[in-house]
Design a protein around this motif. Structure first.
Motif, PDB file in Angstrom:
ATOM      1  N   ILE A 456       0.680  -1.317  -0.106  1.00  0.00           N
ATOM      2  CA  ILE A 456      -0.043   0.047   0.139  1.00  0.00           C
ATOM      3  C   ILE A 456       0.891   1.237   0.101  1.00  0.00           C
ATOM      4  N   ALA A 457       1.915   1.207   0.828  1.00  0.00           N
ATOM      5  CA  ALA A 457       2.989   2.419   0.777  1.00  0.00           C
ATOM      6  C   ALA A 457       3.361   2.667  -0.415  1.00  0.00           C
ATOM      7  N   GLU A 458       3.928   1.592  -1.257  1.00  0.00           N
ATOM      8  CA  GLU A 458       4.417   1.704  -2.780  1.00  0.00           C
ATOM      9  C   GLU A 458       3.436   2.150  -3.566  1.00  0.00           C
ATOM     10  N   LEU A 459       2.194   1.822  -3.516  1.00  0.00           N
ATOM     11  CA  LEU A 459       1.261   1.972  -4.242  1.00  0.00           C
ATOM     12  C   LEU A 459       0.963   3.703  -4.016  1.00  0.00           C
ATOM     13  N   MET A 460       0.975   4.004  -2.886  1.00  0.00           N
ATOM     14  CA  MET A 460       0.575   5.586  -2.356  1.00  0.00           C
ATOM     15  C   MET A 460       1.883   6.441  -3.042  1.00  0.00           C
ATOM     16  N   ALA A 461       2.830   5.725  -2.793  1.00  0.00           N
ATOM     17  CA  ALA A 461       4.068   6.637  -3.116  1.00  0.00           C
ATOM     18  C   ALA A 461       4.005   6.877  -4.676  1.00  0.00           C
TER      19      ALA A 461
END
Length: 472
Positions: A456-461
């Motif tokens: 999720i953090a990767e997708l948000m970034a």
């Protein structure tokens, strides 16, 4: 000018203010003054439309000390077979009883209804009397996430003379059948209005629904915080994490969530541009899908005698139609701020879509932990959602808080025993009363959590980097 000294001054007697006050009464010996501009406690429920019900189960709404409803299952109506949802009248009665039967008899609560508050001064709307309120410990602002409703917020668009435009609360008062109804807005209020009209026997072809954005919706069947519903409810929590863990992109994530029955949309051919934690059951969704006259030309700019003017064009109407204004902002999206700010507490959500639990938990931190930095580390605000990307943002903030809470056995015990956090309670019970199926779901949840949050953090970034590259 009179002066009142108390330990805490709480501004706002809505769901958050009442839940906060209730927990402080239980866990401290503090004195409280509660100020609200309305005549009765309950916040926006005082202004709710007559056919409104809680959007989630009664089981997890209200204050810790007093149950609102029970684990009873709805036996009739569109949501039969699911946990009961209190009506607006029942919610108001609950808060009135909480004030009259618990708060005031404690001798530690001063209730100041019909009173405005500013800069330490409480001013009665009835008598004009002014009282200086001195908070020996802290001022608690329970209005930051105040709900906006069509009946209290005037329309943001022009309305020509002779046009019939009403808020949803006036629908039951319509006395002569109009030629048709125009529903303005795409949020939960609009959905409730559509369902109510259809349940009253209004033909679907007499409803025009102006939806500026289509929403992603949470299936009600997955949000049943009773141990009898452990498999679908906690299974859905595990499924969310698995979908995030395996997602190749944000588009793929929402596709996986929809395929697993964890999110829904009204029309599968229209990509939603909105997510606001709205909850619908399968029968409600079927009714919403039955309305075929849907207008997607943006927001309403004006209603004239013969047409509705929108961002992207116009559609015909007439003075013989009733237009139902459902365009109020609901819970406005405001920038998160630290909750503990010296002599001030700014109540915000610390669990996604959970105002009552959030306020009660913040009160528990205030009672149990002395250091401000430590308290703020335990409760990062979870902002109100608006767009689909907020599903990811809320997951990250929610899990950051859960991770912090997991380091404290005392907080874990409080949550497991909280009436307002039945999700933690039913998970704790499943650990005490294991079966192969329950253990398998818990294992799925544990195995997916870490990789899911990383993804999720990767997708948000990636989404944020892409937005930064877009031209202004």
């Amino acid at each position: 000018m009179d002066e009142l000294d108390v330990d805490y001054v709480i501004v706002g007697a809505g769901a958050a203010g009442m839940a906060f006050a209730d927990t402080l009464l239980t866990e401290t010996d503090a004195s409280l003054a509660i100020v609200d501009r309305r005549a009765k406690p309950g916040g926006h429920w005082n202004d709710a439309y007559p056919f409104v019900r809680l959007h989630g189960p009664s089981l997890v709404y209200g204050a810790e000390s007093r149950a609102l409803g029970s684990e009873a299952i709805e036996a009739v109506g569109i949501n039969r077979g699911l946990l009961e949802q209190a009506s607006g009248t029942e919610v108001l009665a609950y808060y009135d009883q909480l004030m009259r039967q618990r708060f005031l008899p404690s001798g530690r609560v001063t209730w100041l209804p019909l009173t405005d508050y500013a800069d330490g001064i409480a001013a009665s709307r009835i008598t004009g009397a002014r009282t200086r309120l001195c908070a020996r410990r802290k001022l608690v602002d329970a209005t930051y996430a105040d709900t906006r409703l069509p009946v209290t917020d005037p329309p943001s668009f022009d309305i020509a003379p002779g046009v019939r435009c009403i808020p949803p609360h006036a629908l039951p008062g319509v006395r002569e059948a109009p030629d048709g109804f125009g529903i303005l807005g795409a949020g939960k209020t609009a959905m409730d209005s559509v369902v109510w009209l259809l349940e009253q026997g209004v033909a679907r072809d007499r409803i025009t629904w102006i939806r500026p954005r289509d929403p992603w919706l949470l299936p009600r069947e997955n949000l049943q915080p009773s141990f009898d519903f452990f498999i679908p409810t906690v299974g859905a929590m595990a499924g969310e994490l698995e979908a995030a863990r395996d997602a190749a992109s944000i588009e793929d994530l929402f596709g996986r969530l929809e395929a697993a029955g964890l999110l829904a949309r009204i029309l599968r051919t229209v990509t939603p541009a909105m997510y606001r934690c709205a909850i619908v059951s399968a029968p409600e969704l079927e009714l919403l899908r039955s309305v075929k006259d849907v207008v997607r030309l943006g927001h309403v700019r004006a209603i004239e005698a013969g047409r509705i003017v929108l961002d992207g064009g116009s559609v015909p109407t007439s003075p013989s139609r009733v237009h139902v204004n459902c365009t109020a902002d609901g819970i406005p999206r405001r920038p998160p701020q630290p909750i503990f700010q010296g002599e001030r507490i700014l109540l915000q959500h610390v669990r996604r879509c959970s105002p009552c639990l959030s306020a009660a938990f913040v009160a528990h931190l205030e009672a149990a932990i002395a250091g401000e930095a430590e308290k703020n580390a335990m409760c990062r605000p979870v902002p109100a959602p608006d767009e689909p990307l907020d599903w990811l943002r809320m997951q990250l903030e929610d899990f950051a808080n859960r991770r912090a809470w997991s380091q404290s056995p005392e907080l874990q015990a409080w949550l497991a025993n909280s009436r307002l956090d039945r999700f933690s309670g039913i998970i704790a019970r499943a650990v005490r009363e294991p079966t192969p199926e329950r253990l398998a779901i818990l294992q799925r949840y544990r195995e997916a959590a870490g990789p899911a949050l990383t993804r999720i953090a990767e997708l948000m970034a990636g989404a944020q980097a892409g937005a930064a590259l877009e031209p202004a």
